[in-house]
Design a protein around this motif. Structure first.
Motif: not given
Length: 319
Positions: A242-246
């Motif tokens: 899982i890669i979170f972006v923002g």
């Protein structure tokens, strides 16, 4: 900041459009052979900007020899990075001094201006001064400033609504997917290094999660605890990475999701990469999950399997 800009544009901009409308002759636009310089205006959201790309292709096809420039802001200009259909991207700061300076330097500079903004009044005012002829949407006081007015249809996909501007100039064009977004070699190298440092392998099932939304559309966000539950489920079922972006304003949001999760093996790239680096990162993923916001449109453009979570906007417009 965004709220203030919109309030000023709504009230002051509307009055200015009504006043300037008295001076607009609503003349027929020039023939194609007389259109050598075209100016497009698109100042706001990432999703809307990505949705303009097919229309810009249509303009290039209709006017192959014309110089086509586009006015953007720092928040959306990178969507047009190395776009083969655009000769020049001009960046505008949304403050009175920058706007007035641009207007005074570009009075009647362009044969044709196409205002691709859907609601802003300032874009209509810029179009009125910069263009010998202008095209824009037919709603609001801003419509008084255009020579060709196009009905704004919000019951169809935004791509088709932008293409309606092209169709008004007999530049018909049909598409079934968005053009891919560009990035530099340095963008690619930087993201590859981040993936390597995060122990991401080529055969991993990589899921990009974008739990945020634009500052003016926080109501579109799915609750953070549900993202936590979903991510745990994806990891359990698929052994996914899982890669979170923002953006940097969403660092706390992602931190709250990570704290809520049972699994602690996730990768947080929130606030760590540029927009063009995001274009490349998402292209390397197997699946994207996010709210109705800019990264969702990036994933769609990059051809990645995309799960967009909508509420309270209309999927028919931005799905």
């Amino acid at each position: 900041m965004v709220t203030a800009i919109k309030l000023i544009d709504k009230h002051v901009g509307s009055l200015m459009c009504s006043f300037l409308g008295f001076f607009n002759r609503n003349k027929p636009i020039k023939q194609n052979a007389e259109i050598n310089k075209i100016f497009l205006v698109q100042l706001w959201g990432i999703g809307e900007t990505i949705s303009t790309l097919p229309a810009i292709e249509a303009f290039r096809k209709k006017f192959p020899k014309a110089e086509i420039n586009i006015l953007a802001t720092s928040r959306n200009k990178n969507v047009y990075f190395e776009n083969k259909n655009i000769d020049k991207v001009i960046t505008l700061k949304l403050n009175p001094f920058s706007i007035l300076g641009f207007i005074f330097k570009n009075i009647k500079e362009y044969d044709l201006v196409i205002d691709m903004e859907e609601y802003l009044n300032i874009s209509a005012i810029i179009s009125f001064f910069a263009g010998k002829d202008s095209v824009g949407y037919s709603h609001g006081a801003r419509a008084k400033l255009y020579d060709v007015k196009v009905k704004y249809n919000d019951r169809q996909h935004a791509v088709q609504t932008f293409l309606d501007l092209a169709r008004a100039l007999d530049a018909d064009y049909s598409v079934n997917k968005l053009p891919k977004l560009n990035f530099s070699k340095n963008d690619k190298n930087a993201v590859d290094k981040l993936l390597e440092d995060s122990k991401i392998k080529s055969n991993d099932f990589v899921v990009c999660i974008a739990p945020g939304a634009a500052e003016s559309a926080k109501c579109r966000m799915w609750p953070f605890d549900r993202y936590a539950e979903l991510c745990d489920e994806i990891i359990a079922r698929h052994k996914a990475k899982i890669i979170f972006v923002g953006d940097k304003n969403e660092i706390k949001l992602v931190s709250d999701i990570q704290k809520k999760m049972e699994s602690k093996d996730t990768i947080n790239m929130t606030g760590k990469i540029t927009l063009n680096q995001l274009f490349y990162l998402i292209s390397k993923c197997n699946l994207f999950v996010g709210n109705d916001a800019g990264p969702m449109h990036v994933a769609a453009a990059q051809g990645i399997k995309t799960l967009g979570l909508f509420g309270p906007n209309l999927p028919i417009r931005f799905g």
